[in-house]
Design a protein around this motif. Structure first.
Motif, mmCIF file in Angstrom:
data_model
loop_
_atom_site.group_PDB
_atom_site.id
_atom_site.type_symbol
_atom_site.label_atom_id
_atom_site.label_comp_id
_atom_site.label_asym_id
_atom_site.label_seq_id
_atom_site.Cartn_x
_atom_site.Cartn_y
_atom_site.Cartn_z
ATOM 1 N N HIS A 68 -7.998 15.604 -12.791
ATOM 2 C CA HIS A 68 -7.868 16.602 -11.744
ATOM 3 C C HIS A 68 -7.837 15.804 -10.254
ATOM 4 N N TRP A 69 -8.821 14.882 -10.201
ATOM 5 C CA TRP A 69 -9.103 14.325 -8.874
ATOM 6 C C TRP A 69 -7.712 13.276 -8.444
ATOM 7 N N LEU A 70 -7.122 12.753 -9.759
ATOM 8 C CA LEU A 70 -5.925 12.073 -9.288
ATOM 9 C C LEU A 70 -4.833 13.035 -8.735
ATOM 10 N N ARG A 71 -4.512 13.992 -9.380
ATOM 11 C CA ARG A 71 -3.544 14.971 -9.064
ATOM 12 C C ARG A 71 -3.942 15.549 -7.582
ATOM 13 N N ARG A 72 -5.171 16.096 -7.504
ATOM 14 C CA ARG A 72 -5.658 16.541 -6.249
ATOM 15 C C ARG A 72 -5.325 15.578 -4.911
ATOM 16 N N LEU A 73 -5.587 14.423 -5.148
ATOM 17 C CA LEU A 73 -5.311 13.411 -4.114
ATOM 18 C C LEU A 73 -3.847 13.030 -3.986
ATOM 19 N N VAL A 74 -3.108 13.004 -4.935
ATOM 20 C CA VAL A 74 -1.664 12.811 -5.002
ATOM 21 C C VAL A 74 -1.176 14.050 -3.859
ATOM 22 N N PHE A 75 -1.507 15.249 -4.366
ATOM 23 C CA PHE A 75 -0.973 16.396 -3.812
ATOM 24 C C PHE A 75 -1.489 16.558 -2.386
ATOM 25 N N ARG A 76 -2.683 16.303 -2.169
ATOM 26 C CA ARG A 76 -3.443 16.372 -0.661
ATOM 27 C C ARG A 76 -2.489 15.266 0.167
ATOM 28 N N SER A 77 -2.327 13.811 -0.492
ATOM 29 C CA SER A 77 -1.643 12.966 0.537
ATOM 30 C C SER A 77 -0.062 13.430 0.772
ATOM 31 N N ALA A 78 0.459 14.003 -0.161
ATOM 32 C CA ALA A 78 1.896 14.376 0.156
ATOM 33 C C ALA A 78 1.710 15.588 1.307
ATOM 34 N N TRP A 79 0.679 16.567 1.281
ATOM 35 C CA TRP A 79 0.843 17.807 1.920
ATOM 36 C C TRP A 79 0.407 17.262 3.348
ATOM 37 N N LEU A 80 -0.497 16.408 3.535
ATOM 38 C CA LEU A 80 -0.715 15.702 4.889
ATOM 39 C C LEU A 80 0.373 15.002 5.361
ATOM 40 N N ASP A 81 1.334 14.505 4.715
ATOM 41 C CA ASP A 81 2.495 13.569 5.056
ATOM 42 C C ASP A 81 3.455 14.768 5.526
ATOM 43 N N GLN A 82 3.394 15.812 4.782
ATOM 44 C CA GLN A 82 4.490 16.746 5.008
ATOM 45 C C GLN A 82 4.099 17.413 6.646
ATOM 46 N N ARG A 83 2.726 17.758 6.790
ATOM 47 C CA ARG A 83 2.366 18.406 7.694
ATOM 48 C C ARG A 83 2.570 17.236 9.029
ATOM 49 N N VAL A 84 2.395 15.917 8.883
ATOM 50 C CA VAL A 84 2.898 14.978 10.000
ATOM 51 C C VAL A 84 4.440 15.174 10.072
ATOM 52 N N LYS A 85 5.046 15.343 9.359
ATOM 53 C CA LYS A 85 6.738 15.393 9.338
ATOM 54 C C LYS A 85 7.108 16.518 10.070
ATOM 55 N N GLU A 86 6.197 17.891 9.682
ATOM 56 C CA GLU A 86 6.639 19.012 10.532
ATOM 57 C C GLU A 86 6.023 18.956 12.061
ATOM 58 N N GLY A 87 5.093 18.015 12.384
ATOM 59 C CA GLY A 87 4.702 18.035 13.806
ATOM 60 C C GLY A 87 3.232 18.803 13.736
ATOM 61 N N GLU A 88 2.776 19.015 12.599
ATOM 62 C CA GLU A 88 1.337 19.969 12.812
ATOM 63 C C GLU A 88 0.271 18.804 12.945
ATOM 64 N N LEU A 89 0.409 17.703 12.458
ATOM 65 C CA LEU A 89 -0.472 16.642 12.193
ATOM 66 C C LEU A 89 -0.027 15.206 13.027
ATOM 67 N N ASP A 90 -0.811 14.335 13.553
ATOM 68 C CA ASP A 90 -0.381 13.193 13.890
ATOM 69 C C ASP A 90 -1.357 12.232 13.161
ATOM 70 N N VAL A 91 -1.066 10.805 13.060
ATOM 71 C CA VAL A 91 -1.843 9.758 12.613
ATOM 72 C C VAL A 91 -2.261 9.043 13.554
ATOM 73 N N ARG A 92 -3.461 8.831 13.637
ATOM 74 C CA ARG A 92 -4.156 7.682 14.622
ATOM 75 C C ARG A 92 -4.778 6.721 13.924
ATOM 76 N N PHE A 93 -4.809 5.485 14.499
ATOM 77 C CA PHE A 93 -5.439 4.309 13.894
ATOM 78 C C PHE A 93 -6.987 4.176 14.670
ATOM 79 N N ASP A 94 -7.852 3.992 13.989
ATOM 80 C CA ASP A 94 -9.092 3.816 14.662
ATOM 81 C C ASP A 94 -9.594 2.241 14.573
ATOM 82 N N ALA A 95 -9.394 1.428 15.547
ATOM 83 C CA ALA A 95 -9.499 0.066 15.582
ATOM 84 C C ALA A 95 -10.839 -0.370 15.262
ATOM 85 N N ASP A 96 -11.848 0.473 15.461
ATOM 86 C CA ASP A 96 -13.269 0.069 15.163
ATOM 87 C C ASP A 96 -13.429 0.242 13.744
#
Length: 154
Positions: free
Chosen positions: A94-122
């Motif tokens: 369940h958790w493998l599938r959930r995290l695979v799905f969640r990662s793709a969902w987040l990437d799609q939201r980035v692609k559509e401009g709903e989310l951005d990715v930021r790097f926390d250097a600390d």
């Protein structure tokens, strides 16, 4: 009310995950890399997997079991099966599938401009942030750890 229909993630046609009206399709490499990253995040593996180990992990995520192990990872899964399976919300599959799905969902939201990715250097990590909310970080539900039954090469 925002009636925008969100797009479905698509990197190929080798694997399909569906949830509600969402249909995410993956090429073989993308799906395998997401499975490996999910297993790392869950503490089930401690590092990069060899091809035959990754084959077993993908087989587990797709089929919910490993009937003919191709590696020591597959044998480990079968040896530890009672500790890996359980109620659907607490099983490794369940958790493998959930995290695979969640990662793709987040990437799609980035692609559509709903989310951005930021790097926390600390912290030396990446985070998803919401540009329409002054860069507020997206808080993801915590995932359980399978460190107690983690696979390690012998």
């Amino acid at each position: 009310m925002d009636m925008t229909r969100r797009g479905n993630y698509d990197s190929g046609e080798d694997f399909v995950l569906e949830y509600g009206e969402l249909r995410f399709t993956f090429n073989e490499r993308d799906f395998a890399e997401r499975c490996e990253q999910a297993a790392l995040k869950l503490g089930f593996v401690g590092g990069r997997l060899e091809d035959h180990e990754l084959e077993d992990l993908v087989n587990l995520a797709v089929n919910g079991e490993i009937q003919d192990p191709a590696s020591a990872l597959g044998e480990h899964v079968n040896d530890c099966w009672p500790e890996l399976v359980g109620p659907s919300d607490r099983s490794l599959v369940h958790w493998l599938r959930r995290l695979v799905f969640r990662s793709a969902w987040l990437d799609q939201r980035v692609k559509e401009g709903e989310l951005d990715v930021r790097f926390d250097a600390d912290a030396q990590t990446f985070a998803y942030v919401q540009p329409e909310r002054d860069g507020e970080p997206v808080e993801l539900a915590p995932e359980p750890s399978w460190g107690r039954v983690a696979y390690s090469r012998r």
